[in-house]
Design an enzyme around this catalytic site. Structure first.
Site, PDB file in Angstrom:
ATOM      1  N   ASP A 106     -10.417   2.518   2.046  1.00 38.06           N
ATOM      2  CA  ASP A 106     -10.631   1.859   3.345  1.00 38.06           C
ATOM      3  C   ASP A 106     -11.420   2.777   4.280  1.00 38.06           C
ATOM      4  OD1 ASP A 106      -9.299  -0.515   2.744  1.00 38.06           O
ATOM      5  OD2 ASP A 106      -7.355   0.287   3.331  1.00 38.06           O
TER       6      ASP A 106
ATOM      7  N   LYS B 161       0.810  -1.231   0.000  1.00 36.88           N
ATOM      8  CA  LYS B 161       0.000   0.000   0.000  1.00 36.88           C
ATOM      9  C   LYS B 161       0.844   1.282   0.000  1.00 36.88           C
ATOM     10  CE  LYS B 161      -4.184  -1.921   2.041  1.00 36.88           C
ATOM     11  NZ  LYS B 161      -5.249  -1.734   3.032  1.00 36.88           N
TER      12      LYS B 161
END
Ligand code: ATR
Length: 282
Positions: A107, A71
């Site tokens: 997210d 990420k």
């Protein structure tokens, strides 16, 4: 699934990737919506991340989700990164368009949408929130809560230096609304909270449970855990048994997938109870 030469392609890049629920989740939507497209698990070793991303872009992929451990590398890789992803320091959704890559972080969206869908009475503008944990997941959760308008977040972590650093960072644009408390004071600070979030790995299958005396937590406070294996963690079980509304972590996974799907495949997917069952019964 039968594809044509015009099929839209996307996938999830991680290392390892065999545990990922995302191919099943996106596959369900592709099937349900009758889309000419595919979403693949893509096992890419860290050293090959950049080469693989270039290759996927050149192969005509519409984009990818990015998971552990890539990420942060995805944030470096993308030509453009949206401000929220930059604030969180991680990209989980990449869109390829005309030879350029655009990174975002869904997210935070997934976390908030899960709470919106599953806790009727939670008013973010009045939600004094306690967050347990100060890792990467906490960073996304707190940024999401700040954007949703919560007035105060009390952050508690075993390693206080980590919670202090995170609070200092996230307070830059939010006038000090993240406060830090000692791990040993985690029971007392529950008094007056409307929302309690666990972002630590405690309670996950194979990890110790979270030791927490919940006596001070108001009965109306919503309790949520970003861990979803098991679905009902010991924390959620304890909260439910004393009458608190609970929201499990699976919805966050399902909702974070929506924005990418919509861009890559051109249709709005829905999170339903049938989808939850489908993803759980893998
Ligand atoms: P992630 O990116 O998923 O948040 P992480 O960065 O490894 O993962 O963070 C894990 C979180 O769980 C941290 O807040 C960690 O606390 P420390 O910062 O003190 O390590 C917390 N955690 C893990 N094991 C713990 C334990 N036994 N007791 C208390 N907290 C724990």
């Amino acid at each position: 699934m039968i594809l044509t030469g015009k099929a839209h392609l996307a996938g999830v890049v991680g290392w390892p990737i065999s545990h990922s629920k995302s191919p099943r989740l996106h596959g369900y939507w592709l099937d349900k919506l009758g889309i000419d497209g595919a979403y693949l698990p893509l096992a890419i070793e860290p050293d090959n991340f950049e080469t693989a991303m270039q290759g996927l872009m050149q192969a005509g992929f519409k984009g990818v989700n990015v998971t552990v451990p890539h990420k942060e590398a995805a944030l470096q890789f993308c030509d453009e990164v949206d401000p929220l992803a930059r604030r969180i320091g991680a990209v989980n959704t990449v869109v390829f368009k005309e030879g350029r890559s655009y990174g975002s972080n869904t997210d935070a969206f997934g976390f908030i949408e899960n709470l919106r869908q599953n806790s009727d009475n939670l008013d973010f503008s009045a939600a004094k929130t306690v967050v347990l944990g100060a890792g990467g997941a906490a960073r996304g959760v707190i940024a999401a809560l700040q954007d949703a308008g919560v007035p105060e977040v009390v952050l508690v972590n075993r390693t206080k230096s980590r919670s202090e650093a995170l609070a200092a960072d996230l307070n830059i644009d939010h006038e000090g609304n993240v406060k830090v408390a000692d791990w040993d004071a985690r029971a007392e600070i529950l008094a007056g909270a409307n929302l309690l979030v666990n972002t630590t790995s405690l309670g996950m299958a194979g990890q110790p449970s979270l030791e927490l005396d919940m006596a001070s937590l108001p009965e109306k406070a919503v309790v949520t855990d970003i861990v979803y294996a098991p679905l009902i963690t010991p924390l959620l079980e304890m909260a439910r048994s004393r009458g608190n509304p609970i929201v499990d972590g699976l919805g966050m996974l399902l909702h974070q997938a929506r924005p990418g799907f919509e861009v890559w495949f051109g249709q709005k997917p829905e999170v339903t109870s049938e989808l939850r069952e489908f993803v759980l019964n893998a």
